[in-house]
Write a protein that holds these residues in place. Structure first.
Motif, PDB file in Angstrom:
ATOM      1  N   HIS A 188      -6.667   8.644  -0.346  1.00 58.77           N
ATOM      2  CA  HIS A 188      -5.509   8.099   0.382  1.00 58.77           C
ATOM      3  C   HIS A 188      -5.752   8.126   1.885  1.00 58.77           C
ATOM      4  N   MET A 193       0.831  -1.211   0.000  1.00 65.29           N
ATOM      5  CA  MET A 193       0.000   0.000   0.000  1.00 65.29           C
ATOM      6  C   MET A 193       0.866   1.262   0.000  1.00 65.29           C
ATOM      7  N   ARG A 204     -10.987   0.019  -8.261  1.00 68.58           N
ATOM      8  CA  ARG A 204      -9.553  -0.239  -8.309  1.00 68.58           C
ATOM      9  C   ARG A 204      -9.048  -0.260  -9.742  1.00 68.58           C
ATOM     10  N   ASN A 243      -3.377   0.951  -8.340  1.00 68.24           N
ATOM     11  CA  ASN A 243      -2.352  -0.037  -7.996  1.00 68.24           C
ATOM     12  C   ASN A 243      -1.085   0.242  -8.794  1.00 68.24           C
ATOM     13  N   SER A 272      -7.609   5.080   2.750  1.00 66.41           N
ATOM     14  CA  SER A 272      -6.772   3.873   2.793  1.00 66.41           C
ATOM     15  C   SER A 272      -5.979   3.791   4.103  1.00 66.41           C
ATOM     16  N   ASP A 284       2.397   1.720  -3.410  1.00 68.80           N
ATOM     17  CA  ASP A 284       1.357   2.165  -4.358  1.00 68.80           C
ATOM     18  C   ASP A 284       1.111   3.668  -4.232  1.00 68.80           C
ATOM     19  N   TRP A 296      -7.590  -1.635   2.763  1.00 68.06           N
ATOM     20  CA  TRP A 296      -7.243  -0.317   2.230  1.00 68.06           C
ATOM     21  C   TRP A 296      -7.353  -0.245   0.710  1.00 68.06           C
ATOM     22  N   ASN A 297      -7.542  -1.382   0.049  1.00 71.58           N
ATOM     23  CA  ASN A 297      -7.595  -1.307  -1.406  1.00 71.58           C
ATOM     24  C   ASN A 297      -8.590  -2.283  -2.022  1.00 71.58           C
ATOM     25  N   SER A 298      -9.341  -2.988  -1.208  1.00 72.54           N
ATOM     26  CA  SER A 298     -10.301  -3.912  -1.790  1.00 72.54           C
ATOM     27  C   SER A 298     -11.519  -4.016  -0.893  1.00 72.54           C
ATOM     28  N   THR A 300      -3.779  -7.569  -1.287  1.00 69.58           N
ATOM     29  CA  THR A 300      -4.999  -6.819  -0.994  1.00 69.58           C
ATOM     30  C   THR A 300      -5.186  -6.693   0.508  1.00 69.58           C
ATOM     31  N   TYR A 356      -8.713   3.168  -5.940  1.00 67.70           N
ATOM     32  CA  TYR A 356      -7.377   2.762  -5.514  1.00 67.70           C
ATOM     33  C   TYR A 356      -6.558   2.481  -6.769  1.00 67.70           C
ATOM     34  N   TRP A 403     -14.279   0.180  -2.600  1.00 69.77           N
ATOM     35  CA  TRP A 403     -13.173   0.598  -3.456  1.00 69.77           C
ATOM     36  C   TRP A 403     -13.417   0.263  -4.921  1.00 69.77           C
TER      37      TRP A 403
END
Lengths: 316, 316, 316, 316, 316, 316
Positions: E183, E57, F235, F215, E186, E60, F227-229, F224, F213, F233
């Protein structure tokens, strides 16, 4: 040992006071490429240099740069002369002085903090810092840095000449600018007088990496030139196939002792992430109306923040 | 737009943790000639550069320097890995941790403030500063600064190689050092591809000052070399006779308005010096025994200070 | 205009190299009270000063300080001389060089970044900054600052003398320290030669506040001395009764336009606090076992954090 | 232990908002001689001071300076009050806000970064730095520095008074300025209460150098005054005859071990200069037309650069 | 390893050049909360982070922030494009260029030092500093710092949007601002995924001090809210009765060796204050007319200074 | 208005002097997360804050942090007490003092520059900077920054506790650390008392970018987490296909006036690159033997540099 004569190296003739122009001139007094930076760059190299010829040259040029610091500082003093006395003796009304001095932050700092004196700050009021000096104690490196420093000082003088119409100042700046050209020539001569000066320092490079050009920025606008193509260059375009270049895993490793491994695992456990989607501070802070408007497919804890964004639309 | 792959450009293999060595490696991470300075130097130039070929080159090299920042940062992370966990989890006694971490100020800052992370400070703990970047927005200047910057980065890597005996680190540093050599070659090609690059910028110098060498440092050790003698140089040795070089008085002047002249005189009057020798704070503070021992020929207010110096003899 | 002679003002005789001692000497080269700060303090004042006598004095002392910068820089160069060549030529094993150079962050920076050269940093590696110079362009102020600066430089030399047993260095430091004493005497004479130098500047103070001592730190240890008692002092002990001293409310006020009042109220409304006790991020992050162990009288949202603290006892 | 009362020490009455004036007032909030510098100067000295009387005085004055920081900060907050809300709530058009806020860099930083809050920067936007504090842990030094610091703060307030016509602000500044005068008087009393305070510190100077005035700046404008002439001064005018003052060679020396000598020679050999005039980068970069126009007596490698200068004439 | 594509993450469309607006945009390029600070904050954390999910993360988001640095830098380059060429080629008269470029210190620095390039300075010309990055190497701390950093970056973009009426810039700023919001979300998720994240770190607090609110600022305006009242808070209002909180004397102590005690006493003796009122430098500098006008009840050495203040009345 | 009582908020009991430990403690005195940073953060916010409840809280906590600055400063003063007197009075031999004080750069700076006083530097000797304070004048932002700042201060105290075995210091540090926990709780309560605090500030984000998000870091280790899935989100994984995200060209543009276009072209022409491979400075500096050993296929100007690399092989 230094000595001083009260005559300047070049006579300064300023037509009339102009505190705002004085602020711009500070760039070559207390700025990154100003004369103090030049003088100290060569003086400190001269102290360290063990070759007597180069040491003499460095001290010659360092001393001349101090005289240039005096010339540019005298220009600043002349440009500030009237306003300085007016503020000191409160000779004009508050409103008039504010209009003149409060024109910008830097003119205020120059007048109110420094009393219109030549201060070691740049045109934006940032203090001179020894970080401006990049001497490294190796002549094949330092002479290149000196060449570059003279080039930088030259262009800054050129720009000041381009924005100054006082003929006396313009003439003095022309002298100072030209001396940077002459100094650059001396440093070039001194660099190339060292028979083997490239690569700088003593260690050669590792042969397989020394003529390689890695094309890391791609897409439209990818071009060639003598810097990346021709007989002397090997070139890598396909990054994902060829990296890491050493053929390894590309993963950094270190060998820890068993005790350290155990402690590292303990730390990892303490700080492990729970996989599920937990409520966050952002969500509980996302505003009262949030829950009501959110709909459908995103669900869960994210509802609140989403809804809030929805509720407050942004238009440009 | 940037993209990232988790593999390093060069595989980092560290034999064992060594927090003190990590502190030294910071020089190329957050130091004056470190990889962040390199990456940002070329990246910011690339954004400003309008020539598409040079822009491409600058972005290629900037991007590679970011990958180098990652390599050197990974070396630091590996060297700190054990100690970092031990401090975090309090896995060793206070006295042991103090001995390790309190070895010097910088190792303390690295451990206690940064938790053993790769921080943007140098080997003495000074924070990275954008003052390290000397881009000036003119290619005939910036390319010279880039050549010099690569030379500096090369010598710092050479020195780190000279003090490191971990073979994996030494190998990675050799790769990084060699890439600086290759980059210097690219910047040299780009500079000389500009047909007329000297003097840098657009304005020529003033002819009579452009080939002059001013011998300001004299006495024993005054030497000649290609930088100050030969057909291309005019040379000044007798400074007091030839200065100011413009033939003027060497005294700075500015024309004030009558009002300003009056105010300046008023200020001068307020601040004028009385010629006689008046008692000073130093004299009244020079100690009780002072008046007694002073004798004879210096007399007056100076007695006190003099006597004090006499009374307290200094021996080496 | 400056001139230079290659002889030092005082002969430097160093017994043997000692890079660690060199780091300490940097305090007077690139440190806050070092010779560059002194030279630049007086030189910039000299450029601004309009009284010819004081200008002459400032340039005399500035020039001498440059010569002192050369003396202390030469001591540093001599102390570093051996180690500098050994690192440059890789003349000793990596482990030996690491032991010597990696002794502390500053010795690393001195060797690896600066190649053992005399650099404008202090004994902890912090770069010289023009923030060290406090000239204000008013002689009744600047002469006091100069007196203080000489006193500071004197004590730093005294401390360096106290920790140095190389007789040649000790002797040179003794010379440099004594010159600071002589310079302080000159500045004292120049200050008191201005007939009316207190209060500094031109404006007198407001009479009712000029002899007031405000006893803001009370409790055991509250003492009197000539600085706060005696005929010349008025004194305030009861702060809460006498403040604000102007007899007003002590509340700052400004008059806004009606439009501004409206906007300010709008901002206040947006940012108003809800009085009740709402769940916070700290509480939802206080750990899984938190809710279970908390008991009794504190209740509500605070339970979680409290419980967490309870659960993890701290013992020294 | 500190305590606080929400009433100010002096009531702040601002007529109307004026963000530009607020920027100037920052000089005494987050500037070099501002109230934070004063408070921290005396507070840190107070913590270190072991004499209970002086400790009490230092903590009294430090605490009062914190109250002054609050007064000047409240002036800034009032001056920014309207503009702050307007930007926060976007209450005026973009063009209006840009005109007001984009007036200069510092007003932009104040508004856009700090939201119109009282920030610890100076009138040019430079961040407050502990380099502003020059405490040295020796009362005979620090009291002199405090006297000078109060004098500096006084003159900066005087200048702010000279450019401010808001009567409420002017009155508050008059109070603050006068308190600096009173504090200077306290520090003077404390300094002279130490019976033997000159030279500062403990070591006396070396007698033969303590009353010497070295006339390093010569030529027209060479003057005498109580600072360099009279019974208490010995004076040196002929520098080249009398230097080095110790009667030595003026050349720095150090004794290297035989191994170090060998390495130093190896380094010298690697870096030796070839005496002849070799082609340089400047010459190959001096432009296409260069070779054609150069004539006659300077010949050799220098032709190119010379010619280039000739070809591009500079006129002012 | 990083890779780059010459397309921006968001297309920049600038209506027309505007160097003054460019200066303001620098806040998000080289300013405290700008994109370099963001990129380096997450990148250095990513190198140190040992949890693979959080590391991914951090890398990224760091990489995306570099792309944002490119977007904001491209806006600055476009805004400066015309003025940059005009100054470089001296295409307009000196007076015109001075009017445009000399508008304020920062626009001068941008043009004259940086040639209109995107420089790593803020809107007031202060250089970017790694002091802006507050990573501490502990996820329960760093994630909170990241949440706060995103909030700060968001508000600075919001303010820039409020003062910009170029629709293309406004749109790009809206994109950049919104990404900070994403962000932040996240980082919130990552923080709360650590089951026990409060108090941050590993050590719990000392129970009796963890829920205590100390009411140190009193007087009118003393209020309650959820931050200092309610079931979860213990509260101290009577400071003088309850401090020191440990029930001790409140006096710091250390045990010295007998030798150290003796030396400390020696130092105390050397620096002891004489209780009587001695003449000070301020008094002898207080001006010629001082002694004459002072009368009566304050007497002694203080007369002189007092009289001076009387003689020079201050009126507002 | 501030007031002071000479009793500390917590009694400091130090077992014995330890100057090296004192250097580490400086981290919380003059370091980035130290008590001065805390006090000034809340104090400056308090001056700006217009909500009376939050203002009161900020001034309460600011005042307490000043008392903490006094506690940690007193610890430092006690740890330095013996060594300070020994250096001041030269009570031990030079060699002994050098061994103690020259242990590292920071201990030297502490002793020689600051005389063992509590100085506003960190554990590596870097001066305190207002860059450490990140107040932005918007409560929904500043309260998050305060929460993070308290978390950082907490972890630094935790680490100092982990390396200190003096029980009195450990106890005082435990008190100070716990107060940071309590302050964090207050700031959390104040943040969540603002009903709508996310996104911070007033403007909402642009909806289509607020839950995205990107990547950007791919390859092995792509993971994952919350915070991103998950449902909230969107993506993006395929960067080259989806960028620029606005669907434009990704190329920055600006509209210049015809005059500006002409000048820009003139600049481009002056600085155009010649495509052929021209001789460079690196090549003419690449050493005498270079031309001889190079063979074959790379040819041209590159021969020299290549040969040089070949001639000087590097082995690890």
């Amino acid at each position: 040992m230094f000595m001083h004569n009260k005559r300047l190296q070049y006579t300064v003739r300023v037509s009339e006071p102009n505190p705002r122009l004085a602020c711009l001139m500070l760039e070559q007094f207390g700025g990154a490429d100003g004369e103090l930076a030049a003088a100290m760059r060569y003086f400190t190299q001269g102290l360290t240099e063990e070759d007597p010829g180069r040491k003499d040259m460095l001290l010659d040029i360092a001393t001349e740069e101090l005289s240039h610091l005096e010339v540019i500082g005298s220009i600043i003093a002349m440009l500030n002369k009237g306003a300085r006395a007016e503020l000191s003796e409160a000779a004009r009304s508050e409103a008039e002085l504010f209009r003149e001095i409060g024109a910008s932050g830097i003119s205020a700092k120059e007048a109110i903090l420094f009393g219109g004196g030549a201060a070691l700050i740049d045109s934006a009021g940032a203090p001179w810092s020894a970080n401006y000096i990049d001497s490294r104690g190796e002549p094949t490196v330092d002479l290149r840095s000196n060449i570059a420093a003279e080039a930088r000082a030259k262009i800054v003088y050129e720009r000041l000449i381009n924005i100054t119409d006082d003929p006396g100042i313009k003439e003095a700046l022309g002298f100072l600018m030209t001396r940077e050209v002459a100094h650059q020539k001396s440093f070039e001569k001194a660099l190339y007088a060292i028979a083997d000066n490239f690569p700088p320092g003593k260690l050669p490079g590792v042969e397989q990496y020394a003529s390689l050009y890695v094309n890391t920025s791609q897409g439209e606008g990818d071009l060639t030139g003598p810097w990346n193509s021709g007989a002397q260059w090997d070139r890598i375009d396909d990054l994902t196939e060829t990296m890491p270049i050493d053929g390894g895993t590309g993963i950094p490793t270190v060998t820890l002792s068993p005790d350290q491994v155990e402690v590292a695992e303990q730390m990892a456990l303490r700080l492990a992430s729970v996989p599920e989607d937990r409520l966050t501070g952002a969500e509980i802070g996302a505003g009262p109306g949030a829950g009501r408007t959110s709909t459908g497919d995103k669900g869960g804890a994210a509802d609140i923040a989403e809804a809030s964004s929805t509720a407050r639309a942004m238009s440009f």
